[in-house]
Design a protein around this motif. Structure first.
Motif, PDB file in Angstrom:
ATOM      1  N   GLN A   2      25.081  59.254 -22.814  1.00 22.29           N
ATOM      2  CA  GLN A   2      25.305  61.219 -23.016  1.00 22.29           C
ATOM      3  C   GLN A   2      25.078  61.821 -21.657  1.00 22.29           C
ATOM      4  N   GLN A   3      25.710  62.518 -21.905  1.00 24.90           N
ATOM      5  CA  GLN A   3      26.251  63.020 -20.308  1.00 24.90           C
ATOM      6  C   GLN A   3      25.612  63.473 -19.526  1.00 24.90           C
ATOM      7  N   SER A   4      23.910  64.296 -19.279  1.00 22.00           N
ATOM      8  CA  SER A   4      23.188  63.982 -18.376  1.00 22.00           C
ATOM      9  C   SER A   4      23.134  63.092 -17.952  1.00 22.00           C
ATOM     10  N   GLU A   5      22.719  61.394 -18.494  1.00 14.35           N
ATOM     11  CA  GLU A   5      22.964  60.260 -18.202  1.00 14.35           C
ATOM     12  C   GLU A   5      24.606  59.738 -17.253  1.00 14.35           C
ATOM     13  N   PHE A   6      25.642  60.686 -18.221  1.00 14.13           N
ATOM     14  CA  PHE A   6      26.429  60.065 -16.910  1.00 14.13           C
ATOM     15  C   PHE A   6      27.042  60.792 -15.807  1.00 14.13           C
ATOM     16  N   LEU A   7      26.192  62.538 -15.563  1.00 13.79           N
ATOM     17  CA  LEU A   7      26.368  62.631 -14.357  1.00 13.79           C
ATOM     18  C   LEU A   7      25.516  62.160 -13.583  1.00 13.79           C
ATOM     19  N   ASN A   8      24.334  61.592 -13.929  1.00 11.08           N
ATOM     20  CA  ASN A   8      23.416  61.067 -13.108  1.00 11.08           C
ATOM     21  C   ASN A   8      23.702  60.261 -11.949  1.00 11.08           C
ATOM     22  N   VAL A   9      24.974  59.158 -13.295  1.00 10.92           N
ATOM     23  CA  VAL A   9      25.371  57.956 -12.144  1.00 10.92           C
ATOM     24  C   VAL A   9      26.389  58.686 -11.371  1.00 10.92           C
ATOM     25  N   VAL A  10      27.580  59.119 -11.871  1.00 11.10           N
ATOM     26  CA  VAL A  10      28.412  59.677 -11.303  1.00 11.10           C
ATOM     27  C   VAL A  10      28.263  60.794 -10.164  1.00 11.10           C
ATOM     28  N   MET A  11      27.187  61.236 -10.190  1.00 14.02           N
ATOM     29  CA  MET A  11      27.316  62.702  -9.508  1.00 14.02           C
ATOM     30  C   MET A  11      27.141  61.409  -7.920  1.00 14.02           C
ATOM     31  N   PRO A  12      26.452  60.829  -7.427  1.00 17.32           N
ATOM     32  CA  PRO A  12      25.786  60.506  -6.181  1.00 17.32           C
ATOM     33  C   PRO A  12      27.259  59.650  -5.043  1.00 17.32           C
ATOM     34  N   PHE A  13      27.964  59.189  -6.384  1.00 18.82           N
ATOM     35  CA  PHE A  13      29.419  59.180  -5.355  1.00 18.82           C
ATOM     36  C   PHE A  13      30.489  59.610  -5.950  1.00 18.82           C
ATOM     37  N   LYS A  14      30.451  60.873  -6.587  1.00 18.24           N
ATOM     38  CA  LYS A  14      31.953  61.374  -6.839  1.00 18.24           C
ATOM     39  C   LYS A  14      32.620  62.638  -5.198  1.00 18.24           C
ATOM     40  N   ASP A  15      31.495  62.517  -4.075  1.00 18.65           N
ATOM     41  CA  ASP A  15      31.904  62.641  -2.965  1.00 18.65           C
ATOM     42  C   ASP A  15      32.942  62.065  -2.206  1.00 18.65           C
ATOM     43  N   LYS A  16      32.340  60.169  -2.575  1.00 20.49           N
ATOM     44  CA  LYS A  16      32.738  59.178  -2.161  1.00 20.49           C
ATOM     45  C   LYS A  16      34.853  59.526  -2.663  1.00 20.49           C
ATOM     46  N   LEU A  17      34.170  59.695  -3.640  1.00 19.22           N
ATOM     47  CA  LEU A  17      35.687  59.675  -4.747  1.00 19.22           C
ATOM     48  C   LEU A  17      36.730  60.634  -3.884  1.00 19.22           C
ATOM     49  N   PHE A  18      36.102  61.644  -3.507  1.00 19.56           N
ATOM     50  CA  PHE A  18      37.117  62.776  -3.358  1.00 19.56           C
ATOM     51  C   PHE A  18      36.997  62.371  -1.923  1.00 19.56           C
ATOM     52  N   ARG A  19      36.600  61.490  -0.580  1.00 21.82           N
ATOM     53  CA  ARG A  19      37.196  61.884   0.138  1.00 21.82           C
ATOM     54  C   ARG A  19      38.193  61.117   0.305  1.00 21.82           C
ATOM     55  N   LEU A  20      38.132  59.441  -0.270  1.00 24.21           N
ATOM     56  CA  LEU A  20      39.079  58.371  -0.408  1.00 24.21           C
ATOM     57  C   LEU A  20      40.259  59.068  -0.787  1.00 24.21           C
ATOM     58  N   ALA A  21      40.468  59.828  -1.797  1.00 22.41           N
ATOM     59  CA  ALA A  21      41.541  60.430  -2.652  1.00 22.41           C
ATOM     60  C   ALA A  21      42.037  61.221  -1.203  1.00 22.41           C
ATOM     61  N   LYS A  22      41.592  62.408  -1.131  1.00 21.81           N
ATOM     62  CA  LYS A  22      41.675  63.271  -0.019  1.00 21.81           C
ATOM     63  C   LYS A  22      42.241  62.451   1.837  1.00 21.81           C
ATOM     64  N   ARG A  23      41.523  61.235   1.781  1.00 24.56           N
ATOM     65  CA  ARG A  23      42.100  60.546   2.559  1.00 24.56           C
ATOM     66  C   ARG A  23      43.718  60.396   2.455  1.00 24.56           C
ATOM     67  N   LEU A  24      43.919  59.682   0.870  1.00 28.52           N
ATOM     68  CA  LEU A  24      45.215  59.064   0.778  1.00 28.52           C
ATOM     69  C   LEU A  24      46.051  60.339   0.251  1.00 28.52           C
ATOM     70  N   LEU A  25      45.501  60.972  -0.065  1.00 28.56           N
ATOM     71  CA  LEU A  25      46.219  62.443  -0.633  1.00 28.56           C
ATOM     72  C   LEU A  25      46.817  63.570   0.789  1.00 28.56           C
TER      73      LEU A  25
END
Lengths: 169, 147
Positions: A2-25
């Motif tokens: 479910q969406q809430s479940e998905f958010l619980n899984v994804v939210m903790p590391f979404k900032d890390k994804l962003f920071r990696l993306a920013k490091r590269l782009l």
């Protein structure tokens, strides 16, 4: 999933994804777009996501691949803007400003590193992943991760020292 | 607080990439404080930068609700409405000459043609007479140009 479940899984590391993306782009906007794209891709895979044993590492790998593709297509399409003429540093600045300045310099130094070293440094020194995790994310041997990391750290140090001695001399 | 000696050792391990995450954490906390030994100060920006780089957050909202295919269905509905509308408003076929023959007797058609011919003739007569007006205009023009 479910969406809430998905958010619980994804939210903790979404900032890390962003920071990696920013490091590269480098650009914040592009990194935001990339992160959004990755999250949407993940969401579209939510049915099979439960079968992945490490969603975070999987997402990091996706981000890496996505950004590298982006960079590749950009290099093919555009002329690269090269900043070879940074404004000359004022030697008379206050020490506090100077300290802030050299912290920013680390960022600039990191921008010039090869992509692999950039990523290794980002994942280890900013996000503090284990070598094994980094190896999994970047699809490298753990020893290769160590070598790249050591090289990257020494390069940053070298450039930083160079920069400092310019200031003094 | 760690002694400088310890920090130096850790730094060495750090640059060889053999330090553990915990040891690296020690370095970060050491360099985040105000007083750093002068010979180590050159490393401070690195660790300070890594600490500050971790602060960055992804703030953009992600529209997770999968876009329902409203547009797809709307286009299908629009196409259906259009087709039905076109079918309903189909223009009646023009009556063909065959229908004319069927509707009227040959005599009726003939008399109609005759009447139309007469109308045309009379109209021509009228316009022929009107041409005299042209003569009138010519003479008035003569007067006007003389003045």
């Amino acid at each position: 999933m479910q969406q809430s479940e998905f958010l619980n899984v994804v939210m903790p590391f979404k900032d890390k994804l962003f920071r990696l993306a920013k490091r590269l782009l480098v650009s914040t906007e592009e990194a935001e777009d990339a992160t959004q794209e990755i999250l949407l891709k993940l969401w579209s895979k939510n049915k099979v996501m439960e079968s992945y044993n490490n969603v975070e590492a999987f997402a990091m790998t996706m981000t890496k691949n996505f950004c590298l593709d982006r960079l590749k297509s950009k290099q093919a399409n555009n002329l690269k803007l090269v900043h070879s003429n940074y404004a000359e540093e004022n030697s008379g600045l206050q020490t506090q400003l100077e300290a802030k300045d050299s912290v920013d310099w680390v960022q600039k130094i990191m921008e010039d590193l090869p992509e692999q070293q950039k990523m290794v440094l980002q994942l280890r020194d900013v996000e503090q992943y284990d070598y094994d995790e980094i190896a999994e994310m970047l699809d490298m041997q753990p020893t290769a991760v160590r070598v790249a990391l050591s090289r990257a750290r020494k390069l940053v140090r070298e450039k930083l020292v160079q920069k400092h001695s310019y200031g003094i001399g | 607080m760690e002694s400088d000696k310890k920090i130096e050792e850790l730094l060495e391990k750090y640059f060889e990439a053999t330090a553990t995450v915990a040891e690296e954490e020690t370095l970060r906390t050491y360099f985040s404080q105000e007083s750093v030994a002068t010979h180590l100060a050159q490393y401070a920006p690195m660790f300070q930068y890594f600490t500050s780089a971790k602060e960055e957050r992804f703030t953009k909202q992600v529209p997770l609700k999968p876009k329902r295919n409203y547009f797809k269905w709307a286009s299908i509905a629009a196409a259906a409405v259009l087709l039905v509308g076109l079918y309903m408003n189909r223009p009646e076929a023009d009556p063909t000459p065959d229908d004319l023959m069927a509707m009227y007797t040959p005599e009726e058609i003939e008399s109609a043609q005759e009447a139309l011919a007469m109308l045309g003739m009379n109209l021509n007569k009228g316009t022929a007479q009107l041409s005299h007006l042209g003569e009138f205009e010519k003479t008035t023009n003569k007067f006007l140009t003389k003045e």
